[in-house]
Design an enzyme around this catalytic site. Structure first.
Site, short mmCIF file in Angstrom:
data_model
loop_
_atom_site.label_atom_id
_atom_site.label_comp_id
_atom_site.label_asym_id
_atom_site.label_seq_id
_atom_site.Cartn_x
_atom_site.Cartn_y
_atom_site.Cartn_z
N ARG A 35 0.92 -1.36 -0.26
CA ARG A 35 -0.14 0.08 0.12
C ARG A 35 0.92 1.16 -0.15
O ARG A 35 0.86 2.22 -0.79
CB ARG A 35 -0.81 0.05 1.16
CG ARG A 35 -2.24 -0.79 0.81
CD ARG A 35 -2.62 -1.45 2.33
NE ARG A 35 -1.79 -2.64 2.41
CZ ARG A 35 -2.02 -3.69 2.12
NH1 ARG A 35 -2.95 -3.93 1.38
NH2 ARG A 35 -1.23 -4.86 2.42
N HIS A 53 5.84 6.20 11.37
CA HIS A 53 5.16 6.36 9.94
C HIS A 53 4.50 7.63 9.73
O HIS A 53 3.46 7.65 9.66
CB HIS A 53 4.18 4.89 9.82
CG HIS A 53 3.83 4.79 8.83
ND1 HIS A 53 4.20 5.49 7.42
CD2 HIS A 53 3.12 3.85 7.94
CE1 HIS A 53 3.80 4.87 6.15
NE2 HIS A 53 3.27 3.82 6.59
#
Lengths: 158, 312
Positions: free
Chosen positions: B56, B134
């Site tokens: 992704r 992240h």
């Protein structure tokens, strides 16, 4: 009669006083002093102290340590004092202070930290978060390092 | 505020003004549906270095670069191992920066992105560093909340699942310290948020509470952020088995939820959210993916100082 300390005064050099008893060897390790240097180094351990009960003292002849060098010892000897001696006189007396950044002295306890990766040319770097209680933070992974890990890490191999 | 020439390593490094500016540029890109923007980075090559398998995030970055007219080079997962031939990360970065204008890196070790940025002379974007951070995921999560709820401030946001090892949760929490929110942390005891991040939330004055069960707080939530329990982070398989089915979001779970609750997930999901939720107005996890493309386009254009080429 009180027993006198049997160490001569030094003419020139550095005296590190008020080291917590039993930690003189760790201090030498941190300073990178192996005893293979040519100058005279005197180590006194478990000496009587009014302030602390017992203390260690290190005398390094003919070498004036810079504050940058000695501040690292504040990690395990925050009470230490540094006396710079010239011609038997104390020309400078200072307390040690934990540096804001510590390079290449201890390892990060986080096994998943990049600074523990083998074959990586990486310098372990820690930042001071709090002086009392001593708390460091890993520059890379942000792991918080408590003082007992710092002591454990520095005494390894002694 | 400018991101020109800078790295994006941690959401801790960004201020409220930074977030607002990034969202302003993202909104412009969304307004154009990401179309007609190939004039933004036509002369730029971006290296996508994925030392961990990723689908992704890698697709999202790759699409973002191409929609801005740029090119990508790089590798992913297993391929990385063979390409590197035991080479250290510092050398890989020094080689790649001879070819590319910016680096997007995902690496299994904590602190890897920060180290890469220290070594590199070109901008580095963290696309996932160990269990640590992240940041682009957190930015797209915040943008999703902003777009779907109209605000981030004054919301009650529940984070459920693996709060200990989820890097998306960590980056999102750091980012949320810039907003006036109440955070509910819902997880089995084994996966509770680490003390250092809790300390950070305290320091920043964030209101947060911990729960073992979603049922105890779902009626109060405006946002429910669901994470996957990551099998790969467990050393002992029996510990994974103990917690793997500890929560499931389905119509029954949501029966006590506010009508306008949004359910988010960084994906992939493996069973935490039942498929029956997909068709309800609560589900925004696929929209999140689309918003992620806009956010990454905004960040890429900004690190090259090209956001002025994106007109609203």
């Amino acid at each position: 009669m009180e027993q006198k300390l049997k160490i001569d005064k030094i003419r020139d050099g550095t005296v590190i006083d008020h080291i917590p008893a039993g930690r003189a060897l760790i201090v030498l390790k941190i300073l990178g002093i192996s005893g293979r240097e040519s100058n005279v180094i005197t180590v006194a351990m478990n000496v009587k102290s009014k302030k602390f009960g017992k203390k260690d003292i290190i005398k390094i002849e003919n070498r004036e340590l810079t504050m940058e060098e000695v501040n690292k010892i504040a990690l395990i000897a925050p009470s230490a004092t540094i006396n710079i001696i010239r011609d038997f006189n104390v020309i400078e007396k200072r307390k040690v202070k934990v540096p804001e950044t510590i390079y290449n002295l201890i390892k990060c306890p986080n096994p998943r930290c990049i600074s523990n990766k083998e074959n990586e040319p990486i310098t372990p770097i820690f930042h001071l978060k709090s002086e009392s209680p001593l708390t460091l933070v890993c520059n890379y992974c942000g792991e918080i390092i408590p003082s007992d890990w710092v002591v454990k890490s520095l005494t390894r191999g002694l | 505020m400018t991101l020109t020439g800078k790295d994006l390593i941690s959401t801790k490094d960004l201020t409220r003004e930074d977030y607002e500016y990034i969202f302003e540029i993202t909104k412009r890109i969304e307004g154009r549906n990401a179309q007609g923007l190939t004039h933004v980075l036509p002369d730029r090559i971006i290296a996508l270095l994925f030392f961990e398998p990723s689908t992704r995030t890698r697709l999202s970055f790759s699409t973002a670069v191409k929609r801005l007219g740029g090119e990508t080079i790089g590798f992913s997962g297993e391929e990385a191992t063979s390409i590197m031939k035991g080479e250290n990360l510092a050398d890989t970065i020094r080689v790649v920066e001879q070819y590319a204008d910016a680096i997007v890196i995902r690496h299994p070790l904590d602190g890897s992105a920060k180290y890469a940025a220290q070594v590199a002379n070109i901008p580095v974007i963290n696309a996932g560093s160990g269990a640590e951070e992240h940041p682009t995921q957190a930015l797209l999560d915040l943008y999703t909340i902003l777009r779907e709820k109209g605000t981030i401030d004054e919301l009650t946001i529940g984070l459920i699942g693996d709060l200990r090892y989820s890097r998306t949760v960590h980056s999102l929490l750091y980012a949320l310290t810039n907003f006036d929110v109440t955070v509910y942390l819902i997880s089995p005891p084994l996966l509770k948020l680490g003390e250092s991040i809790k300390g950070h939330l305290h320091e920043k004055g964030v209101h947060f509470k911990e729960f073992d069960n979603l049922a105890d707080c779902i009626s109060e939530l405006d946002v429910l952020y669901v994470t996957r329990i990551q099998r790969e982070r467990f050393v002992h398989p029996e510990e994974y088995l103990k917690v793997k089915d500890s929560y499931k979001i389905n119509m029954k779970t949501l029966s006590n939820a506010k009508e306008n609750l949004i359910v988010m997930h960084p994906l992939p999901r493996v069973g935490e959210i039942s498929h029956e939720v997909d068709n309800t107005s609560h589900a925004v996890y696929f929209k999140q993916v689309r918003y992620g493309l806009y956010v990454r386009m905004a960040i890429l254009s900004m690190i090259f100082g090209r956001e002025d080429r994106i007109t609203g």
